[in-house]
Write a protein that holds these residues in place. Structure first.
Motif, short mmCIF file in Angstrom:
data_model
loop_
_atom_site.label_atom_id
_atom_site.label_comp_id
_atom_site.label_asym_id
_atom_site.label_seq_id
_atom_site.Cartn_x
_atom_site.Cartn_y
_atom_site.Cartn_z
N LYS A 11 0.83 -1.21 0.00
CA LYS A 11 0.00 0.00 0.00
C LYS A 11 0.87 1.26 0.00
O LYS A 11 0.62 2.20 -0.75
CB LYS A 11 -0.92 0.01 1.23
N GLU A 12 1.88 1.26 0.84
CA GLU A 12 2.77 2.43 0.94
C GLU A 12 3.56 2.64 -0.36
O GLU A 12 3.77 3.78 -0.78
CB GLU A 12 3.74 2.26 2.10
N SER A 13 3.96 1.55 -0.97
CA SER A 13 4.74 1.68 -2.21
C SER A 13 3.87 2.18 -3.36
O SER A 13 4.37 2.87 -4.26
CB SER A 13 5.42 0.36 -2.56
N ARG A 14 2.60 1.89 -3.35
CA ARG A 14 1.68 2.44 -4.37
C ARG A 14 1.54 3.95 -4.20
O ARG A 14 1.54 4.69 -5.18
CB ARG A 14 0.30 1.80 -4.26
N ILE A 15 1.40 4.38 -2.97
CA ILE A 15 1.30 5.82 -2.70
C ILE A 15 2.59 6.52 -3.15
O ILE A 15 2.55 7.57 -3.79
CB ILE A 15 1.01 6.08 -1.21
N LEU A 16 3.72 5.91 -2.81
CA LEU A 16 5.00 6.47 -3.21
C LEU A 16 5.10 6.56 -4.73
O LEU A 16 5.55 7.58 -5.27
CB LEU A 16 6.16 5.62 -2.65
N ALA A 17 4.67 5.53 -5.43
CA ALA A 17 4.73 5.53 -6.89
C ALA A 17 3.93 6.70 -7.46
O ALA A 17 4.39 7.41 -8.37
CB ALA A 17 4.23 4.20 -7.45
N ARG A 40 10.71 6.30 -12.98
CA ARG A 40 9.36 5.74 -13.01
C ARG A 40 9.39 4.22 -13.09
O ARG A 40 8.57 3.55 -12.45
CB ARG A 40 8.57 6.34 -14.17
N ARG A 41 10.33 3.67 -13.85
CA ARG A 41 10.42 2.20 -13.93
C ARG A 41 10.76 1.59 -12.57
O ARG A 41 10.18 0.59 -12.17
CB ARG A 41 11.45 1.78 -14.98
N CYS A 42 11.70 2.19 -11.88
CA CYS A 42 12.10 1.57 -10.61
C CYS A 42 11.06 1.78 -9.52
O CYS A 42 10.86 0.90 -8.69
CB CYS A 42 13.50 1.99 -10.18
N VAL A 43 10.34 2.92 -9.52
CA VAL A 43 9.31 3.11 -8.48
C VAL A 43 8.14 2.15 -8.72
O VAL A 43 7.55 1.65 -7.76
CB VAL A 43 8.85 4.58 -8.37
N ILE A 44 7.83 1.87 -9.98
CA ILE A 44 6.77 0.91 -10.28
C ILE A 44 7.21 -0.51 -9.91
O ILE A 44 6.40 -1.36 -9.55
CB ILE A 44 6.39 0.99 -11.78
N SER A 45 8.50 -0.75 -9.98
CA SER A 45 9.04 -2.07 -9.65
C SER A 45 8.82 -2.44 -8.19
O SER A 45 8.68 -3.62 -7.86
CB SER A 45 10.54 -2.09 -9.97
N ILE A 68 14.21 -7.92 -4.33
CA ILE A 68 14.24 -7.14 -5.57
C ILE A 68 13.55 -5.80 -5.35
O ILE A 68 14.03 -4.74 -5.77
CB ILE A 68 13.60 -7.92 -6.74
N SER A 69 12.41 -5.83 -4.67
CA SER A 69 11.67 -4.63 -4.36
C SER A 69 12.52 -3.67 -3.51
O SER A 69 12.57 -2.46 -3.78
CB SER A 69 10.38 -5.00 -3.62
N LEU A 70 13.20 -4.21 -2.53
CA LEU A 70 14.08 -3.40 -1.69
C LEU A 70 15.20 -2.78 -2.52
O LEU A 70 15.51 -1.60 -2.38
CB LEU A 70 14.65 -4.24 -0.55
N GLN A 105 11.92 1.38 3.01
CA GLN A 105 13.05 0.45 3.03
C GLN A 105 13.13 -0.30 4.37
O GLN A 105 13.35 -1.51 4.40
CB GLN A 105 14.37 1.19 2.77
N LYS A 106 12.91 0.43 5.45
CA LYS A 106 12.93 -0.21 6.77
C LYS A 106 11.80 -1.22 6.90
O LYS A 106 11.99 -2.31 7.45
CB LYS A 106 12.83 0.84 7.87
N ARG A 107 10.65 -0.89 6.39
CA ARG A 107 9.50 -1.79 6.50
C ARG A 107 9.66 -3.02 5.61
O ARG A 107 9.31 -4.12 6.03
CB ARG A 107 8.22 -1.03 6.18
N ILE A 108 10.18 -2.83 4.41
CA ILE A 108 10.44 -3.99 3.55
C ILE A 108 11.50 -4.87 4.19
O ILE A 108 11.38 -6.10 4.21
CB ILE A 108 10.85 -3.56 2.12
N SER A 109 12.54 -4.26 4.75
CA SER A 109 13.60 -5.03 5.43
C SER A 109 13.03 -5.83 6.60
O SER A 109 13.41 -6.98 6.81
CB SER A 109 14.70 -4.10 5.93
N SER A 110 12.12 -5.24 7.34
CA SER A 110 11.49 -5.95 8.45
C SER A 110 10.67 -7.13 7.95
O SER A 110 10.69 -8.22 8.55
CB SER A 110 10.57 -5.01 9.25
N LEU A 111 9.94 -6.93 6.85
CA LEU A 111 9.18 -8.04 6.27
C LEU A 111 10.11 -9.13 5.78
O LEU A 111 9.83 -10.32 5.96
CB LEU A 111 8.27 -7.52 5.15
N ILE A 112 11.22 -8.75 5.20
CA ILE A 112 12.22 -9.73 4.75
C ILE A 112 12.71 -10.56 5.93
O ILE A 112 12.79 -11.79 5.86
CB ILE A 112 13.39 -9.04 4.02
N LYS A 113 13.04 -9.89 7.03
CA LYS A 113 13.51 -10.61 8.23
C LYS A 113 12.44 -11.58 8.73
O LYS A 113 12.75 -12.71 9.11
CB LYS A 113 13.88 -9.62 9.33
#
Length: 119
Positions: A11-17, A40-45, A68-70, A105-113
Motif C-alpha cells: 500500500k505504501e509503495s503504491r502511494i510512493l509511486a 518511473r520504472r524503478c518506483v513501479i518495480s 528485488i523490491s528493496l 526500506q525499513k518496512r520492507i527489510s522488516s518483512l524480509i527478516k
C-alpha cells in the motif's frame, strides 16, 4: 498465496509511486527518456515485485521478490539524490520523498527478516 493488497508495504509503495510520478513531472523535458523513465520504472518495480512475489508458492520465492523490491527502492533513492546533485530538483521537493523511501526500506527489510524466519 498471499493477498498482497493487505500488505502495508505494498500500500505504501503504491502511494510512493503516485507521488514520484507527480514529482518527475517537474524534471526537464530533455530527461523524459533518461532519468524520468528510469525513476518511473524503478518506483513501479517496488509494488509490482511485492505483488508478484506474493503469488509465489514458497516463502523463499516471496523473499527473493521482496529483496528485488528493496533493491529498487535503493535505486530510486539514488536517482533522486542524483537529481539533487544535478540541480534538476530542489532538495526541499525531494526531502519528503526521500524520507518516505527510507521508511519504506525499513518496512520492507522488516518483512524480509520476518519471511526469513518462516523458511
Amino acid at each position: 498465496m498471499r493477498n498482497f493488497k493487505e500488505l502495508e508495504v505494498w500500500k505504501e509503495s503504491r502511494i510512493l509511486a503516485k507521488d514520484i510520478y507527480k514529482l518527475t513531472g517537474d524534471l526537464p523535458e530533455d530527461e523524459k527518456y533518461g532519468l524520468v523513465s528510469q525513476i518511473r520504472r524503478c518506483v513501479i518495480s517496488i509494488p509490482s515485485n511485492i505483488a508478484e512475489g506474493s503469488a509465489k508458492d514458497s516463502q523463499k520465492d516471496f523473499l527473493r521478490y521482496l529483496q528485488i523490491s528493496l533493491g529498487s527502492s535503493f535505486e530510486l533513492e539514488t536517482q533522486l539524490l542524483l537529481c539533487n546533485d544535478l540541480n534538476l530538483l530542489k532538495i526541499e521537493k525531494t526531502k519528503i520523498h526521500l524520507e518516505a523511501i527510507e521508511l519504506l526500506q525499513k518496512r520492507i527489510s522488516s518483512l524480509i527478516k520476518y519471511v526469513k524466519t518462516q523458511i
